[in-house]
Design an enzyme around this catalytic site. Structure first.
Site: not given
Ligand code: B12
Length: 209
Positions: A97, A99, A150
Site C-alpha cells: 500500500d 497511500h 492491506s
Molecule cells: C489519493 C488516493 C490515491 C493516491 C494516493 C496518494 C498518496 N500519496 O497517498 C494514489 C493516486 C497514489 C492512489 C493509488 C491507488 N489507489 Co487510491 N485513493 C486515494 C483516495 C482518493 C484518497 C485517500 C486519502 O489520502 N484520503 C485522505 C485522508 C486524509 O483521509 P482519511 O481516511 O480521512 O485519513 C484519516 C484516517 O484514514 C486515519 N488514519 C490513516 N491511517 C491511520 C493509521 C492509524 C493507526 C490511525 C489510528 C488512523 C489512521 O487518520 C487520517 C487523518 O485523520 C482514496 C479514496 C478515499 N476516500 O479514501 C482512494 C482509494 C483508497 N484508492 C483506491 C485504489 C483502488 C487505488 C489503486 C489500486 C488504483 C490503481 N488502480 O492503481 C492505487 C493503489 C496503489 C497502492 N499499491 O497503494 C481505492 C481502494 C479500494 C479498495 N477497496 O481497496 C480507494 C478507496 C478509491 C475507491 N473508492 O475506489 N490512490
C-alpha cells in the site's frame, strides 16, 4: 467556505483549492475543520473513481492537492500546545500500500501532541516493522492502510511481531480508508482509530498520559 473548498477539490481546481485553504485558515477556521473538508472531498473523488467517472490521473491530482493542503495546514497544527514527549510511536503504511496522506497526518499530529514518532514510510514489509521495534523500542505501533488488500498485510505484520516475541511489548493500532473495527479483530490489533484524533486518544490512553 468548507463547501467551496470541497467543490474545488472535487472539480480538480487546484489553484482555487489552495487559495481557499489559506483564506479559511487566515480567517480563523480550525485546521481540523479544513482537514475534514478535504477528507469529504477525497471521499467524493474516491466514489467517482469507483464509479468509473474519474480515473487514475484524477486520483493522483487529488492526492497531490491534499499533500499541498497538508503542507499549508501543518504549521497551524504545530501551534497547538502540548510539546512534552510522552512516549514513542512507530508508524508506517503496510506492505503493498502506498497511500500516505492519512498516515502523514496521523504521524504529524502525534508529533505535535508530544509523541516521539518514527515513520517508516509506505509499503513497509512486516519484517521492517519488527526490526524497527527492536531498534526504536516504541510503546505503540501504528499501521496505516487504505486498500482492502492491506487487511492481510496488517494481519501479517501483527503476526510477525508476535513471532518475534515482541507482541506483549507494544500496543498496535490500525487505521486508514477501508479499515474498521472488524479489521481490528481480523488483524488481531489492539485498537482502531477512525482518524488522527482517535489515534492520539488511543496512544495517550495506552501510554497513560
Ligand atoms: C489519493 C488516493 C490515491 C493516491 C494516493 C496518494 C498518496 N500519496 O497517498 C494514489 C493516486 C497514489 C492512489 C493509488 C491507488 N489507489 Co487510491 N485513493 C486515494 C483516495 C482518493 C484518497 C485517500 C486519502 O489520502 N484520503 C485522505 C485522508 C486524509 O483521509 P482519511 O481516511 O480521512 O485519513 C484519516 C484516517 O484514514 C486515519 N488514519 C490513516 N491511517 C491511520 C493509521 C492509524 C493507526 C490511525 C489510528 C488512523 C489512521 O487518520 C487520517 C487523518 O485523520 C482514496 C479514496 C478515499 N476516500 O479514501 C482512494 C482509494 C483508497 N484508492 C483506491 C485504489 C483502488 C487505488 C489503486 C489500486 C488504483 C490503481 N488502480 O492503481 C492505487 C493503489 C496503489 C497502492 N499499491 O497503494 C481505492 C481502494 C479500494 C479498495 N477497496 O481497496 C480507494 C478507496 C478509491 C475507491 N473508492 O475506489 N490512490
Amino acid at each position: 467556505m468548507s463547501e467551496e473548498l470541497i467543490n474545488a477539490i472535487v472539480e480538480m481546481r487546484e489553484e482555487d483549492a489552495l487559495k481557499m485553504t489559506t483564506q479559511m485558515l487566515d480567517s480563523g477556521a480550525p485546521p481540523l475543520e479544513v482537514l475534514e473538508a478535504c477528507r469529504k472531498a477525497l471521499d467524493v473523488v474516491g466514489k467517482r473513481f469507483e464509479a468509473g467517472e474519474y480515473f487514475l490521473p484524477e486520483l493522483m491530482l487529488a492526492g497531490e492537492m491534499m499533500n499541498q493542503i497538508s503542507a499549508i495546514i501543518k504549521p497551524k497544527l504545530a501551534e497547538m500546545p502540548d510539546r512534552e514527549r510522552h512516549g514513542k510511536v512507530l508508524i508506517g503504511t503496510v506492505e503493498g500500500d502506498i497511500h500516505d496522506i492519512g498516515k502523514n497526518i496521523v504521524s504529524f499530529m502525534l508529533d505535535v501532541n508530544g509523541f516521539e514518532v518514527q515513520d517508516l514510510g509506505v509499503d513497509v514489509p512486516p519484517q521492517k516493522f519488527v526490526e524497527a521495534i527492536q531498534d526504536f523500542q516504541p510503546q505503540v505501533v501504528a499501521l496505516s492502510g487504505f486498500l482492502t488488500l492491506s487487511f492481510d498485510s496488517m494481519k501479517n505484520t501483527v503476526a510477525a511481531i508476535e513471532t518475534a516475541g515482541l507482541r506483549k511489548k507494544v500496543k498496535i493500532m490500525i487505521g486508514g480508508g477501508q479499515i474498521n473495527e472488524e479489521v481490528k479483530v481480523y488483524a488481531d490489533a489492539d485498537g482502531y482509530g477512525k482518524d488522527a484524533v482517535a489515534g492520539i486518544s488511543l496512544a495517550k490512553e495506552w501510554i497513560g498520559v
